[in-house]
Design a protein around this motif. Structure first.
Motif, PDB file in Angstrom:
ATOM      1  N   PHE A 120      11.067  -0.115  -4.845  1.00 52.25           N
ATOM      2  CA  PHE A 120       9.980  -0.810  -5.356  1.00 52.25           C
ATOM      3  C   PHE A 120       9.334   0.138  -6.404  1.00 52.25           C
ATOM      4  CE2 PHE A 120       9.200   1.284  -1.322  1.00 52.25           C
ATOM      5  CZ  PHE A 120       8.000   2.330  -1.961  1.00 52.25           C
ATOM      6  N   CYS A 121       9.827   1.224  -6.889  1.00 50.95           N
ATOM      7  CA  CYS A 121       9.115   2.038  -7.775  1.00 50.95           C
ATOM      8  C   CYS A 121       9.832   2.431  -8.843  1.00 50.95           C
ATOM      9  CB  CYS A 121       9.283   3.461  -7.183  1.00 50.95           C
ATOM     10  SG  CYS A 121       8.231   4.620  -7.909  1.00 50.95           S
ATOM     11  N   ALA A 122       9.060   2.249 -10.082  1.00 47.96           N
ATOM     12  CA  ALA A 122       9.712   2.195 -11.341  1.00 47.96           C
ATOM     13  C   ALA A 122      10.455   3.539 -11.673  1.00 47.96           C
ATOM     14  CB  ALA A 122       8.905   1.709 -12.707  1.00 47.96           C
ATOM     15  N   VAL A 160      -4.336  14.658  -8.531  1.00 50.70           N
ATOM     16  CA  VAL A 160      -3.313  13.933  -7.750  1.00 50.70           C
ATOM     17  C   VAL A 160      -1.949  14.005  -8.111  1.00 50.70           C
ATOM     18  CG1 VAL A 160      -4.925  12.261  -6.511  1.00 50.70           C
ATOM     19  CG2 VAL A 160      -3.606  11.709  -8.512  1.00 50.70           C
ATOM     20  N   TYR A 161      -1.100  14.766  -7.088  1.00 52.00           N
ATOM     21  CA  TYR A 161       0.238  14.780  -7.671  1.00 52.00           C
ATOM     22  C   TYR A 161       1.001  13.516  -7.286  1.00 52.00           C
ATOM     23  CZ  TYR A 161      -0.065  19.994  -8.296  1.00 52.00           C
ATOM     24  OH  TYR A 161      -0.342  21.184  -8.858  1.00 52.00           O
ATOM     25  N   MET A 162       0.664  12.617  -8.127  1.00 51.29           N
ATOM     26  CA  MET A 162       1.120  11.111  -7.655  1.00 51.29           C
ATOM     27  C   MET A 162       2.047  10.481  -8.948  1.00 51.29           C
ATOM     28  SD  MET A 162      -1.698   9.246  -5.306  1.00 51.29           S
ATOM     29  CE  MET A 162      -2.272  10.022  -3.956  1.00 51.29           C
ATOM     30  N   SER A 197       0.906  14.204  -3.020  1.00 52.28           N
ATOM     31  CA  SER A 197       1.517  13.109  -2.291  1.00 52.28           C
ATOM     32  C   SER A 197       2.902  13.254  -2.263  1.00 52.28           C
ATOM     33  CB  SER A 197       1.161  11.689  -3.235  1.00 52.28           C
ATOM     34  OG  SER A 197       1.632  10.578  -2.542  1.00 52.28           O
ATOM     35  N   THR A 198       3.426  12.867  -0.914  1.00 51.36           N
ATOM     36  CA  THR A 198       4.846  12.900  -0.661  1.00 51.36           C
ATOM     37  C   THR A 198       5.305  11.656  -0.241  1.00 51.36           C
ATOM     38  OG1 THR A 198       6.674  14.061   0.418  1.00 51.36           O
ATOM     39  CG2 THR A 198       4.439  14.076   1.605  1.00 51.36           C
ATOM     40  N   SER A 199       6.678  11.299  -0.298  1.00 51.34           N
ATOM     41  CA  SER A 199       7.206  10.187   0.555  1.00 51.34           C
ATOM     42  C   SER A 199       7.514  10.557   1.769  1.00 51.34           C
ATOM     43  CB  SER A 199       8.627   9.849  -0.409  1.00 51.34           C
ATOM     44  OG  SER A 199       8.451   9.551  -1.674  1.00 51.34           O
ATOM     45  N   LEU A 221       3.813   5.806   3.171  1.00 53.84           N
ATOM     46  CA  LEU A 221       4.421   5.466   4.352  1.00 53.84           C
ATOM     47  C   LEU A 221       5.189   4.105   4.028  1.00 53.84           C
ATOM     48  CD1 LEU A 221       4.819   6.167   7.395  1.00 53.84           C
ATOM     49  CD2 LEU A 221       2.803   4.866   7.977  1.00 53.84           C
ATOM     50  N   HIS A 222       4.255   2.980   3.982  1.00 53.59           N
ATOM     51  CA  HIS A 222       4.774   1.686   3.621  1.00 53.59           C
ATOM     52  C   HIS A 222       5.282   0.790   4.647  1.00 53.59           C
ATOM     53  CE1 HIS A 222       3.719   2.746  -0.410  1.00 53.59           C
ATOM     54  NE2 HIS A 222       4.811   3.671  -0.589  1.00 53.59           N
ATOM     55  N   SER A 223       5.960   1.433   5.698  1.00 56.03           N
ATOM     56  CA  SER A 223       6.197   0.861   6.799  1.00 56.03           C
ATOM     57  C   SER A 223       6.448   1.890   8.048  1.00 56.03           C
ATOM     58  CB  SER A 223       7.602   0.060   6.730  1.00 56.03           C
ATOM     59  OG  SER A 223       8.031  -0.461   7.872  1.00 56.03           O
ATOM     60  N   TYR A 295       0.166  -3.958  -4.922  1.00 59.46           N
ATOM     61  CA  TYR A 295       1.597  -3.446  -5.516  1.00 59.46           C
ATOM     62  C   TYR A 295       1.613  -3.964  -7.064  1.00 59.46           C
ATOM     63  CZ  TYR A 295       6.354  -4.620  -6.385  1.00 59.46           C
ATOM     64  OH  TYR A 295       7.660  -4.447  -7.214  1.00 59.46           O
ATOM     65  N   ASN A 296       2.230  -3.171  -7.769  1.00 59.04           N
ATOM     66  CA  ASN A 296       2.321  -3.350  -9.176  1.00 59.04           C
ATOM     67  C   ASN A 296       3.741  -3.711  -9.466  1.00 59.04           C
ATOM     68  OD1 ASN A 296      -0.507  -2.499 -10.111  1.00 59.04           O
ATOM     69  ND2 ASN A 296       0.536  -0.498  -9.210  1.00 59.04           N
ATOM     70  N   PRO A 297       3.952  -5.185  -9.575  1.00 57.35           N
ATOM     71  CA  PRO A 297       5.370  -5.813  -9.789  1.00 57.35           C
ATOM     72  C   PRO A 297       6.239  -4.670 -10.871  1.00 57.35           C
ATOM     73  CG  PRO A 297       3.763  -7.328 -10.015  1.00 57.35           C
ATOM     74  CD  PRO A 297       3.028  -5.987  -9.932  1.00 57.35           C
ATOM     75  N   CYS A 339       0.010   3.049 -10.323  1.00 59.52           N
ATOM     76  CA  CYS A 339       1.215   3.627  -9.310  1.00 59.52           C
ATOM     77  C   CYS A 339       2.490   2.886  -9.510  1.00 59.52           C
ATOM     78  CB  CYS A 339       0.730   3.388  -7.780  1.00 59.52           C
ATOM     79  SG  CYS A 339      -0.843   3.841  -7.468  1.00 59.52           S
ATOM     80  N   GLY A 340       3.519   3.780  -9.231  1.00 61.70           N
ATOM     81  CA  GLY A 340       4.893   3.151  -9.499  1.00 61.70           C
ATOM     82  C   GLY A 340       5.310   2.699 -10.824  1.00 61.70           C
ATOM     83  N   GLN A 341       4.575   2.565 -11.770  1.00 63.28           N
ATOM     84  CA  GLN A 341       4.909   1.966 -13.233  1.00 63.28           C
ATOM     85  C   GLN A 341       5.325   3.040 -14.134  1.00 63.28           C
ATOM     86  OE1 GLN A 341       1.713  -0.168 -14.190  1.00 63.28           O
ATOM     87  NE2 GLN A 341       2.769  -2.292 -13.901  1.00 63.28           N
TER      88      GLN A 341
HETATM   89  N1  SAH Z   1       6.927  10.770  -4.778  1.00 65.83           N
HETATM   90  C1  SAH Z   1       5.613  10.893  -4.304  1.00 65.83           C
HETATM   91  C2  SAH Z   1       4.740  11.093  -5.435  1.00 65.83           C
HETATM   92  C3  SAH Z   1       4.797   9.761  -6.182  1.00 65.83           C
HETATM   93  S1  SAH Z   1       2.972   8.946  -5.717  1.00 65.83           S
HETATM   94  C4  SAH Z   1       5.298   9.922  -3.362  1.00 65.83           C
HETATM   95  O1  SAH Z   1       5.977   8.968  -3.128  1.00 65.83           O
HETATM   96  O2  SAH Z   1       4.300   9.853  -2.598  1.00 65.83           O
HETATM   97  C5  SAH Z   1       3.214   7.320  -6.294  1.00 65.83           C
HETATM   98  C6  SAH Z   1       2.808   6.123  -5.181  1.00 65.83           C
HETATM   99  O3  SAH Z   1       2.933   4.989  -5.958  1.00 65.83           O
HETATM  100  C7  SAH Z   1       3.727   6.376  -3.981  1.00 65.83           C
HETATM  101  O4  SAH Z   1       2.726   6.079  -2.897  1.00 65.83           O
HETATM  102  C8  SAH Z   1       4.407   5.233  -4.102  1.00 65.83           C
HETATM  103  O5  SAH Z   1       4.869   4.897  -2.954  1.00 65.83           O
HETATM  104  C9  SAH Z   1       3.522   3.975  -4.844  1.00 65.83           C
HETATM  105  N2  SAH Z   1       4.364   3.257  -5.494  1.00 65.83           N
HETATM  106  C10 SAH Z   1       5.554   3.127  -6.044  1.00 65.83           C
HETATM  107  N3  SAH Z   1       5.816   2.015  -6.659  1.00 65.83           N
HETATM  108  C11 SAH Z   1       4.956   1.325  -6.553  1.00 65.83           C
HETATM  109  C12 SAH Z   1       4.533  -0.066  -7.133  1.00 65.83           C
HETATM  110  N4  SAH Z   1       5.448  -0.779  -7.822  1.00 65.83           N
HETATM  111  N5  SAH Z   1       3.172  -0.483  -7.031  1.00 65.83           N
HETATM  112  C13 SAH Z   1       2.260   0.254  -6.295  1.00 65.83           C
HETATM  113  N6  SAH Z   1       2.449   1.450  -5.770  1.00 65.83           N
HETATM  114  C14 SAH Z   1       3.675   1.962  -5.975  1.00 65.83           C
END
Ligand code: SAH
Length: 349
Positions: A120-122, A160-162, A197-199, A221-223, A295-297, A339-341
Motif C-alpha cells: 500500500f506504500c508508494a 520522525v523517522y517516517m 518508525s519501523t515496519s 502494524l496494520h494488522s 489511508y492515502n490512496p 504518509c506513504g506518498q
Molecule cells: N518503514 C518505516 C518508516 C516509514 S513510516 C515504517 O514502515 O514504519 C511511513 C508510515 O506510513 C508507515 O506507518 C506506513 O505504514 C504508512 N503508510 C504507507 N503507505 C501509506 C499510505 N498509502 N497511506 C497512509 N499511510 C501509509
C-alpha cells in the motif's frame, strides 16, 4: 562535487583528531571542525572562519563535505512543506516539514527508496538504491530547522523517522544520526522528541532498545492477524507477530517507553470484528497506544479507506479495553507529502 575525496563526516571525532595530529595541527582544531560540521552544518571548508586559510585549503584537498541540496520545495495548502533533496551522487529523497499550532515536526528519509515491499506504500514501489549516511539524515533535519525558523518563526521541535526507507535496515547510520542530533556537539535536541518508525524487524528493535538512546518507537502494524499482515506486508512472513511482540515487550522493559502502533484500516482487508479483536488482544500485551491513520490512496485500487463506521468500531473497542487511540488525518496530501506518498513524483518522466 568530487566523489573521490573522503567525506569528512564519515570520520568520528577520534579519527578526526588522529588526522589532525598526523598533519601537525593542534588537537583542539578537531573539535572546532567537528562543530562546524555537525552543529553549524557548514557546507564548505571556507565557512570554517576560525581556521586559517591554508589549513582550510589543506582540508579541502583531502576531504569533501557531501551536503544535501534542496532541489525543489513544495508547499501544501495546510502549511506542510515537502523538500526534494538531492544527494551528492544525484539520488533524490524527500523530507517533510509538518507544522501544527505549537510544533514543527521533521519527517526524514533514511534510504533512497525502500528495501521492504508493503503493498500500500508508494515508496515501496521504488527499489532501494542505497542507504543514507548519518550526515545526510542530519542535513535533512538542519534544512527543516532552517525552514521552520524562516517560515514559522520557531525552531524545529520534533523529528520522525517516517520518510522514505526502513530505519532498521539502515541501522548503523540511523543510530549515528540520532547520536549527532541529540549530542551537545551536534544539534543538542532531546531524544524524547524523536520517533523512530519501523515496519517491525524484531532483532533490530531489541538492538535499538539496548542502545539506550531514549527515543520513541512506532511500529507500522496494520494488522494483528498473521495471514493478513503477510499479504499486505510480504516481508513480514520472516518476522512473525509473536516475535515482534516479544521484541516490543523487550523494548518496553528496557526503555519504559510506550510503543505507538500505526494502523491503517481498509475496506475488505482488515475491517471485520475479527480484525478488531486481534488488534485489541495484541495491543493489550504491551504498553502501547494506537494511531489510526487515514489511508492515502496510491495509484492502484486494491486498497481503499474503510467506512467511517468501522473506524468508530475500532476506536470504541480499543477504548473499552483501556487502550489510548487517536484518529490521525494525514497532512500535505495535495503535494504528495503524506504518509506513504513519498515517491519522488515530481521527478517522473
Ligand atoms: N518503514 C518505516 C518508516 C516509514 S513510516 C515504517 O514502515 O514504519 C511511513 C508510515 O506510513 C508507515 O506507518 C506506513 O505504514 C504508512 N503508510 C504507507 N503507505 C501509506 C499510505 N498509502 N497511506 C497512509 N499511510 C501509509
Amino acid at each position: 562535487m568530487s566523489t573521490d575525496k573522503k567525506d569528512i563526516r564519515k570520520l568520528n571525532i577520534e579519527e578526526l583528531e588522529e588526522y589532525i595530529s598526523s598533519i601537525g595541527e593542534k588537537s583542539f582544531r578537531a573539535r572546532q571542525i567537528y562543530e562546524w560540521l555537525w552543529k553549524k552544518n557548514a557546507h564548505s571548508f571556507d565557512d570554517m572562519t576560525n581556521l586559517s586559510k591554508g589549513f582550510r585549503a589543506k582540508l579541502s584537498e583531502v576531504f569533501s563535505i557531501q551536503n544535501i541540496k534542496v532541489d525543489l520545495i513544495q508547499k501544501s495548502d495546510d502549511g506542510t512543506i515537502k523538500n526534494a533533496v538531492k544527494l551528492f551522487d544525484g539520488n533524490i529523497v524527500e523530507s517533510v516539514l509538518i507544522p501544527t499550532n505549537s510544533r514543527t515536526t521533521a519527517c526524514v528519509s533514511c534510504q533512497v527508496g525502500c528495501s521492504l515491499n508493503c503493498e500500500f506504500c508508494a515508496t515501496a514501489k521504488l527499489k532501494r538504491m542505497r542507504n543514507l549516511t548519518a550526515a545526510e539524515i542530519v542535513d535533512q533535519v538542519a534544512v527543516i530547522d532552517r525552514e521552520s525558523r524562516e517560515f514559522f518563526d520557531r525552531p524545529l521541535s520534533n523529528i520522525v523517522y517516517m520518510g522514505m526507507g526502513e530505519p532498521m535496515m539502515n541501522y548503523n547510520e540511523v543510530v549515528k544520526s540520532i547520536r549527532m542530533i541529540t549530542s551537545p556537539e551536534g544539534l543538542g535536541m532531546s531524544p524524547k522528541r524523536i520517533t523512530v518508525s519501523t515496519s517491525g524487524i524484531p532483532k533490530m528493535v531489541k538492538m535499538l532498545a539496548d542502545e539506550e538512546l531514549r527515543v520513541k518507537l512506532a511500529v507500522s502494524l496494520h494488522s494483528a492477524r498473521e495471514e493478513i499482515r503477510n499479504r499486505i506486508m510480504p516481508f513480514s512472513t520472516k518476522f512473525p507477530l509473536n516475535d515482534l511482540l516479544e521484541s516490543l515487550q523487550y523494548w518496553y522493559d528496557k526503555t519504559k517507553s510506550r510503543i505507538t502502533f500505526e494502523y491503517l484500516i481498509w475496506k475488505n482487508i482488515n475491517d471485520t470484528q475479527a480484525d478488531i479483536d486481534a488488534l485489541v488482544k495484541y495491543a493489550k500485551k504491551v504498553p502501547s497506544k494506537i494511531n489510526l491513520i487515514e489511508y492515502n490512496p496510491i495509484d492502484d485500487g486494491e486498497f481503499e479507506q474503510a467506512d467511517p463506521g468501522v473506524i468508530e468500531a475500532y476506536t470504541e473497542a480499543l477504548e473499552k479495553n483501556g487502550i489510548v487511540v487517536k484518529v490521525r488525518r494525514s497532512r500535505g496530501k495535495d503535494i504528495d507529502a503524506a504518509c506513504g506518498q513519498l515517491a519522488n513524483k515530481s521527478f517522473e518522466e
